[in-house]
Design a protein around this motif. Structure first.
Motif, short mmCIF file in Angstrom:
data_model
loop_
_atom_site.label_atom_id
_atom_site.label_comp_id
_atom_site.label_asym_id
_atom_site.label_seq_id
_atom_site.Cartn_x
_atom_site.Cartn_y
_atom_site.Cartn_z
N ALA A 1 30.92 31.22 27.43
CA ALA A 1 30.12 32.43 27.55
C ALA A 1 29.66 32.65 28.98
CB ALA A 1 28.91 32.34 26.61
N LEU A 2 29.19 31.60 29.64
CA LEU A 2 28.72 31.73 31.02
C LEU A 2 29.86 32.05 31.97
CD1 LEU A 2 26.15 28.79 31.07
CD2 LEU A 2 25.62 31.23 31.14
N ASP A 3 31.01 31.42 31.78
CA ASP A 3 32.16 31.71 32.64
C ASP A 3 32.64 33.14 32.45
OD1 ASP A 3 32.09 29.18 33.66
OD2 ASP A 3 33.71 28.38 32.40
N THR A 4 32.64 33.62 31.20
CA THR A 4 33.05 35.01 30.93
C THR A 4 32.08 35.99 31.57
OG1 THR A 4 34.06 34.31 28.83
CG2 THR A 4 33.63 36.66 29.13
N ALA A 5 30.78 35.70 31.42
CA ALA A 5 29.77 36.57 32.01
C ALA A 5 29.90 36.57 33.53
CB ALA A 5 28.38 36.12 31.59
N ALA A 6 30.09 35.42 34.12
CA ALA A 6 30.21 35.33 35.57
C ALA A 6 31.43 36.09 36.07
CB ALA A 6 30.28 33.87 35.99
N ALA A 7 32.56 35.99 35.36
CA ALA A 7 33.77 36.70 35.78
C ALA A 7 33.56 38.21 35.71
CB ALA A 7 34.94 36.28 34.88
N GLY A 8 32.92 38.70 34.65
CA GLY A 8 32.68 40.12 34.53
C GLY A 8 31.74 40.65 35.59
N LEU A 9 30.69 39.89 35.90
CA LEU A 9 29.74 40.32 36.93
C LEU A 9 30.37 40.24 38.31
CD1 LEU A 9 26.46 38.61 35.64
CD2 LEU A 9 27.14 41.00 35.40
#
Length: 890
Positions: A358-366
């Motif tokens: 979840a954190l990696d996905t959020a970081a990639a999107g941001l």
């Protein structure tokens, strides 16, 4: 002493000798003794209070330090000797109630500890109280924390002499949907009736009948002596049609010294000795009321008022007391969720995943949103956060996302308010406190309803009004029930004309305007301005002009618990932590040194409405949203459009919501009961609280710290101590502040025939998400009505009781008409009642011109059907279940 008389030898108590002449003492103090211990107390001190200060316990039931003396229960009887006119001590003929007896010079008081007479009297009173009291301690909610149980053991007989049948009554009586009355347990202490009259001003329960049949009960027009058939205030109804709906009724349950008054939600749920108690702070408003959280096996079962004389004394609102089930609702988000792309490129459903994914996905999107196209990220933290969480959002926005596009105001706001907060509020802590408020000779409320929007602040203000210290004035379209109970004076103003009325308040003005100016010119006067002032152009500017003109101090009071802390933490687009202006280079250098960054964004960011508009237009690449409900915004349709249009959406939430349903990544966070933190009150007073329940969920600031780490940055906020360490290092801002607002009032809108200007404010109990899961509390919410003057109603072809459709091009709200003495060409609606949210259905805030149309006559059959029991919906079914349980126990 033994003496011989014609009747034989008798023993009489030795009469205490007259004390030697005491040295002169100040006229405002009194010296006397309790159980042989001499003490000096302020004149007017009650004997029972002086005994408490000496550590001497006197049993009592009716006595309460915040209520006027009543002497109703007679349990606190003491033996009293007092100097007569000749200066010699003489014994009062009978034991006296120490809760009503004021100490006098030279008085000698003997409690049950030193006087057999007082001890016998207290035993006798206890025996009388227990004659008709049921022996149901094992099933009574008060069992284990009951003063009657304790004092029956310490000041009662070991065995009863009563052999007749005890008096019984049908039970329970539903005083309201959330307060139930078992009359046979009542000891007639009258704490509940005195609270309702003296503190809350809601006469919804009172003493009835005489002699052996005397009992506490719901209001009765014949018994209580109201004029006519309809009680005073009957225009204010709860959802069951019951008059005198009270926002503070739960306090009577807590101060009841026996189990006569019980909470419908807590009834038969637990024994007090099974509960773990943790002191905490209420999360529903900006008062920071002290509460006690009682839980068992990881489940919160009840909340009680804490004792904090500086803030809420010993009272809390029913919302603070009962509305806690939202924190453990079935729709809790407990695991991270990610929305994966389907093979055809469309967005799929949210699916559970690990924190790492979840954190990696959020970081990639941001990170993609921070790319070369410059679209950037907007941050919307919401106004319900703790100080620590808000600080993390502010730091994430500036240090990691490189933007000042951060704004916690999930409500109507304006550029004028932004300037006002930066100039007058941020960094100015404890400028006006509860103590200042109750000592103020005059209080003016502007765009603020103390009862509906302030909760406990209303009780503190009313206590000062009842004591004769304070006069209250209000600039509003109508005099609310709360203003009437404050004996307040209305300065009538149609929505949008408030600046004109404020500018007219001047010495020498006629009628109420001149009285207001005189009250505000007195030393210590206060102007209370609410968050609704942001919707009136020029109102906040006029408030500051009035304060300068009269010398009164100004206090800004938001509704949500996290608003003031968020301002101090820097979640405004123009302010950094501590009230530092974003545009001030020295302020940025000051902050960069603590945060360990080379530079910070220097351009003031966009407000929440501007962030949403940019997202809806495709000018933002991503949003980070924390605890925001789109329906709270001035334009909910715009908020939803922004959430639908933004390419990437990260949501930090406790429960499923409209935001999580649209999000690409959902990161679960802990509610207040599951984390430590600090709320900052409207005074600027920090109110830290401890974690009550053990959990694996994380606070927002810890989640954001991990998100920053996934983005390759170090936020440095791994614990509450880390956050406070930085805040302490930063301190307040002592440089140049933001300029004061200078907004001109808007021209009043034209009101065509059949139209009116909308006035609206939130009621304390409404459809807010933090009240979900509590049907008993929902039952005492006030019934939604459309208020208008007789002239306004007649012009629209309406009469009292008619059903009116209030509409705009966006939609329609339907409600019964209630003709009220108020400004003409104005219609008032509650902002967010269940099924009739003004912003959602009308797309309107105060000052909007709306259409009025009659749609029929309102008979309200659903109100009539439940008026007798006072119960509706789930609450009626739940209380019916309580009755079944009791019948089974019988």
């Amino acid at each position: 002493m033994t003496i011989t008389t014609p009747r034989g030898t008798q023993t009489t108590p030795l009469v205490p000798a007259a004390p030697p002449p005491a040295p002169a003492e100040p006229s405002d103090t009194v010296t006397f003794s309790v159980d042989g211990i001499e003490t000096t107390v302020p004149k007017g001190t009650l004997v029972i209070r002086a005994a408490e200060e000496l550590g001497i316990q006197i049993p009592r039931f009716c006595d309460h330090p915040l209520l006027a003396p009543a002497g109703a229960c007679r349990q606190c009887l003491v033996e009293v000797w007092a100097p007569g006119r000749d200066g010699n001590l003489a014994k009062m003929p009978k034991p006296q109630a120490s809760c009503t007896l004021q100490a006098t010079p030279g008085m000698q008081v003997k409690t049950q500890h030193t006087s057999p007479e007082a001890d016998k009297a207290q035993h006798g009173v206890m025996e009388l109280l227990l004659i008709n009291h049921p022996l149901d301690c094992p099933v009574c909610d008060k069992g284990g924390e009951c003063p009657l149980q304790n004092q029956a053991m310490s000041n009662g007989r070991a065995a009863t002499r009563f052999v007749d049948v005890k008096r019984t009554f049908p039970k329970p009586i539903a005083v309201s949907t959330q307060v139930l009355l078992d009359r046979e347990r009542c000891v007639l202490c009258q704490r509940c009736t005195r609270f309702s009259e003296e503190i809350a001003g809601d006469v919804w329960i009172d003493l009835q009948k005489r002699g052996a049949q005397q009992q506490i009960g719901t209001f009765d027009t014949e018994v209580l002596g109201f004029a006519g058939d309809v009680p005073v205030g009957a225009s204010t109804l709860d959802t069951s049609g019951r008059p005198f709906a009270s926002y503070f009724s739960g306090n009577t349950v807590q101060i009841c010294p026996v189990g006569a008054l019980t909470s419908a939600a807590y009834r038969f749920r637990s024994r007090p000795f099974d509960l773990v108690s943790v002191p905490s702070i209420a999360e529903h408003d900006a008062n920071g009321s002290a509460i006690r959280v009682d839980h068992r096996r990881g489940v919160v079962l009840r909340r009680l008022a804490g004792d904090d004389p500086a803030v809420n004394q010993e009272w809390i609102s029913d919302k603070d007391r009962f509305a806690f089930h939202w924190q453990s609702a079935p729709d809790r988000v407990t695991t991270p969720l990610v929305r994966r792309r389907l093979p055809d490129g469309t967005r799929g459903e949210l699916e559970p995943c690990s924190w790492t994914e979840a954190l990696d996905t959020a970081a990639a999107g941001l990170q993609a949103a921070l790319g070369a196209d410059g679209s950037g990220v907007g941050v919307l933290p919401g106004g319900r956060l703790t100080l620590e969480d808000a600080y993390a959002y502010a730091k994430l926005a500036r240090v990691v996302l490189g933007t000042n596009d951060v704004d916690h105001r999930a409500r109507p706001h304006s550029a004028e308010e932004t300037a006002f907060l930066g100039h007058h509020v941020a960094g100015r802590t404890l400028q006006v406190t509860f103590g200042d408020l109750v000592a103020a000779p005059g209080v003016l409320c502007v765009a603020y309803e103390p009862e509906e929007e302030g909760g406990i602040l209303f009780l503190r203000l009313r206590s000062s009004v009842v004591a004769g210290r304070t006069r209250v004035f209000s600039v509003a379209a109508l005099a609310s029930r709360g203003l009437e109970r404050l004996d307040g004076t209305l300065l009538a103003a149609a929505p949008g004309t408030e600046p004109e009325v404020l500018d007219a308040i001047a010495a020498g003005a006629r009628d109420a305007l001149g009285e207001t100016a005189e009250a505000l010119a007195a030393d210590g006067a206060v102007i209370l301005v609410g968050e609704r002032a942001a919707t009136v152009p020029g109102a906040l500017t006029a408030v500051l002009r009035l304060a300068e003109r009269t010398g009164a101090r100004v206090a800004w009071i938001p509704r949500r618990a996290g608003e003031r802390g968020a301002i101090e933490a820097g979640t405004l687009p123009t302010l950094l932590p501590g009230g530092r202006p974003v545009a001030d280079a020295s302020a940025r250098v000051d902050l960069a040194a603590v945060w360990g960054v080379d530079d910070l964004p220097a351009t003031p960011g966009r407000s929440a409405d501007e962030i949403l508009a940019a997202a809806a237009d495709g000018r933002l690449g991503a949003l980070v949203v924390g605890g925001v409900d789109p329906a709270d915004h001035a334009d909910p349709a715009l908020a939803r459009a922004a959430l639908d249009a933004v390419p990437f959406l990260v949501s930090l939430e406790v429960r499923r919501s409209e935001v999580t349903d649209r999000a690409d990544v959902v990161l679960p966070v802990a509610p207040p009961v599951e984390k430590p933190g600090t709320f900052v009150t409207w005074e600027g007073r920090p109110r830290p609280f401890a974690q009550a329940l053990t959990t694996t969920q994380l606070s927002d600031f810890r989640v954001l710290d991990r998100l920053a780490d996934a983005l390759g940055a170090d936020l440095g906020l791994r614990s509450v101590a880390d956050v406070h360490g930085e805040l302490d290092q930063l301190g307040g801002w002592d440089g140049v502040r933001v300029d004061a607002p200078s907004t001109a009032p808007a021209e009043p809108p034209a009101v065509p025939p059949g139209h009116a200007v909308l006035a609206t404010w939130h009621q304390l109990l409404d459809a807010g998400r933090l009240q979900d899961g509590e049907p008993y509390l929902a039952g005492t919410a006030k019934r939604s009505v459309a208020r208008m003057s007789a002239a306004t109603a007649a012009a629209a072809g309406l009469a009292d009781g008619d059903e009116v459709a209030v509409s705009t091009d966006r939609g329609t709200v339907t409600a019964p008409v209630q003709v009220t003495d108020m400004a003409d060409h104005v219609v008032w609606l509650p902002t967010n009642p269940r099924g009739g949210a003004v912003r959602d259905l009308l797309g309107a805030v105060g000052g909007t011109v709306v259409r009025l149309e009659r749609v029929g006559r309102s008979d309200h059959p659903e109100v009539t059907a439940h008026a007798a029991s006072g119960l509706t919906g789930e609450a009626a079914e739940a209380v019916a279940g309580v009755r079944v349980d009791e019948e089974e126990r019988a």
